[in-house]
Scaffold this active site. Sequence first.
Site, short mmCIF file in Angstrom:
data_model
loop_
_atom_site.label_atom_id
_atom_site.label_comp_id
_atom_site.label_asym_id
_atom_site.label_seq_id
_atom_site.Cartn_x
_atom_site.Cartn_y
_atom_site.Cartn_z
N ARG A 43 20.77 37.20 -61.75
CA ARG A 43 20.98 36.68 -60.41
C ARG A 43 21.35 35.20 -60.39
O ARG A 43 21.91 34.71 -59.42
CB ARG A 43 19.71 36.89 -59.57
CG ARG A 43 19.41 38.36 -59.28
CD ARG A 43 18.11 38.52 -58.52
NE ARG A 43 16.96 38.05 -59.30
CZ ARG A 43 15.70 38.08 -58.87
NH1 ARG A 43 15.43 38.53 -57.66
NH2 ARG A 43 14.72 37.66 -59.64
N LYS A 134 9.48 49.98 -70.28
CA LYS A 134 8.34 50.61 -69.64
C LYS A 134 7.90 49.77 -68.44
O LYS A 134 8.21 48.59 -68.37
CB LYS A 134 7.19 50.77 -70.65
CG LYS A 134 6.66 49.43 -71.20
CD LYS A 134 5.54 48.86 -70.37
CE LYS A 134 5.07 47.53 -70.90
NZ LYS A 134 4.12 46.86 -70.01
N HIS A 164 8.14 49.23 -77.27
CA HIS A 164 8.18 48.46 -78.53
C HIS A 164 6.95 48.72 -79.39
O HIS A 164 6.95 48.44 -80.59
CB HIS A 164 8.33 46.97 -78.24
CG HIS A 164 7.11 46.32 -77.67
ND1 HIS A 164 6.80 46.35 -76.33
CD2 HIS A 164 6.11 45.62 -78.27
CE1 HIS A 164 5.68 45.68 -76.12
NE2 HIS A 164 5.23 45.24 -77.28
N GLU A 202 -7.20 41.79 -74.51
CA GLU A 202 -6.58 40.48 -74.67
C GLU A 202 -7.45 39.38 -74.07
O GLU A 202 -8.07 39.58 -73.02
CB GLU A 202 -5.22 40.44 -73.97
CG GLU A 202 -4.21 41.46 -74.44
CD GLU A 202 -2.93 41.40 -73.63
OE1 GLU A 202 -1.95 40.84 -74.14
OE2 GLU A 202 -2.92 41.88 -72.49
N ASP A 221 0.39 49.44 -66.61
CA ASP A 221 1.05 48.47 -67.48
C ASP A 221 0.84 48.80 -68.96
O ASP A 221 1.76 48.68 -69.76
CB ASP A 221 0.52 47.06 -67.19
CG ASP A 221 1.20 46.00 -68.03
OD1 ASP A 221 2.45 45.96 -68.04
OD2 ASP A 221 0.49 45.20 -68.68
N HIS A 226 1.94 52.65 -73.30
CA HIS A 226 1.65 52.23 -74.67
C HIS A 226 0.52 53.05 -75.30
O HIS A 226 0.67 53.60 -76.40
CB HIS A 226 1.25 50.76 -74.69
CG HIS A 226 2.36 49.82 -74.36
ND1 HIS A 226 3.66 50.02 -74.72
CD2 HIS A 226 2.35 48.63 -73.69
CE1 HIS A 226 4.41 49.02 -74.31
NE2 HIS A 226 3.64 48.17 -73.68
#
Length: 459
Positions: A43, A134, A164, A202, A221, A226
Amino acid sequence: MIERLAIFGATGDLTGRYLLPGLAALRAAGQLGDGFRLTGAGREDWDGDEFRRWATAQLDRHAEEFPVSARQAVVSSSDYLQADVTDPAAVAAVVAGDEPVAAYLALPPAVFPAAVTALHEAHLPPGSRIVLEKPFGEDLDSAIELNRLLADLVPEQAVFRVDHFLAMTTVQNVLGTRLANRMLEPVWNATHIAEIDIVWEESLALEGRASYYDGTGALKDMLQNHLLQLLCLVAMEPPISLGERDLRDRKLDVLRSVRPLTDADIVRRTRRARYTSGRIGDRDVPAYTGETGVDTARRTETFAEVELELDNWRWPGTVFRLRTGKALRRDRKEVAVHFRHVPHLPLGHSGETVPNVLRFGLDPENLTLDLTGIGAHAHTFVPLTLTARIDPPGLPAYGRLLRDVLDGNAALSIRGDEAEEAWRVLSPVLSAWSKDVVPLEEYPAGSVGPGPRQREGPG
């Protein structure tokens, strides 16, 4: 090999942090030729020079381990066009040409349908491929509709629903360790394994990602894509080959065997929570609800845990626990395989015995085995840990992912029916959580997560 890559959303964090360094890694490894061309689309009202200056800065920051010559080659091969991804004319200008192109949608999932529709009207060159990050869709219905749109655009073999995680060395070692070692595969079943933890925790907090994360949450998420992919590799039957069809078929079998969760199961076997203010290391972390861009009415979770069981011959009674969270005390990213206790110990022993636990460390990458050994005195048991060093991969995860896309190797991408089945597994959880069937707990940033809860697990 396709030599044209068009990235839609090319000025975003994904491109700067991962895709450009992945291309630099390929160039440094001699797997990206002089004929390669990159077109960025976004953009921002930039021209090619502005994009190349931005790309240079990103590579200097995130890919400094690769030679300057490789980074410069990626920059010099790139150009930029301002484009609205929902405008077929603008999209057509990005993919124009006779040679096939790999169109990488580095975009929010909500934009995928409009972008795919625009690509359809833009008339992609024959042999082109589509890459989607994803999560694939926002729920089961949107995943089904997106698959329909893609099927009208390109063959299934040309669709790369990438994750990934599947390109990480240790993730692939989960499958390799199972299948290439005679001593493991015979005990890789419910008779010997009590439970398997698949964990991505995390210490990182929101870190300015509210615009994406607050509309997604931990379950969508991380866990829905994953961690379910890791579940497939851990639990799947040995495939005939590691080719595209065989590997994907066995992964789909795992998802189809997941026992459906009832409302009672969801209350007992799932948890959701979000962090309050706290301290992680030497930094103060505000509460999630105090982060800029967070809509408190969404009640977005930053911690999610789900326990699943598989209804098949290999895994009756084994618990698969998938857990992810942000702003926790420490990083813990692993697959931990907990073996059952031995049925009998010799009389007269002393000391501590521990069940065997095989841990696949995902980040950093390592392999450890917790077991019991003999201590300094006879008949005395002590816990031991064996650690194996895993050599650094030749390519980073996104380097391998991009190589597979350009080469047309779809084995590690997610097939359409698999993407839908993953949503079916967790749709009951999403529905129950939206109705507050499971309370939204809280935990202080810098803690180990929500406090203990009496859990009635399966036998």
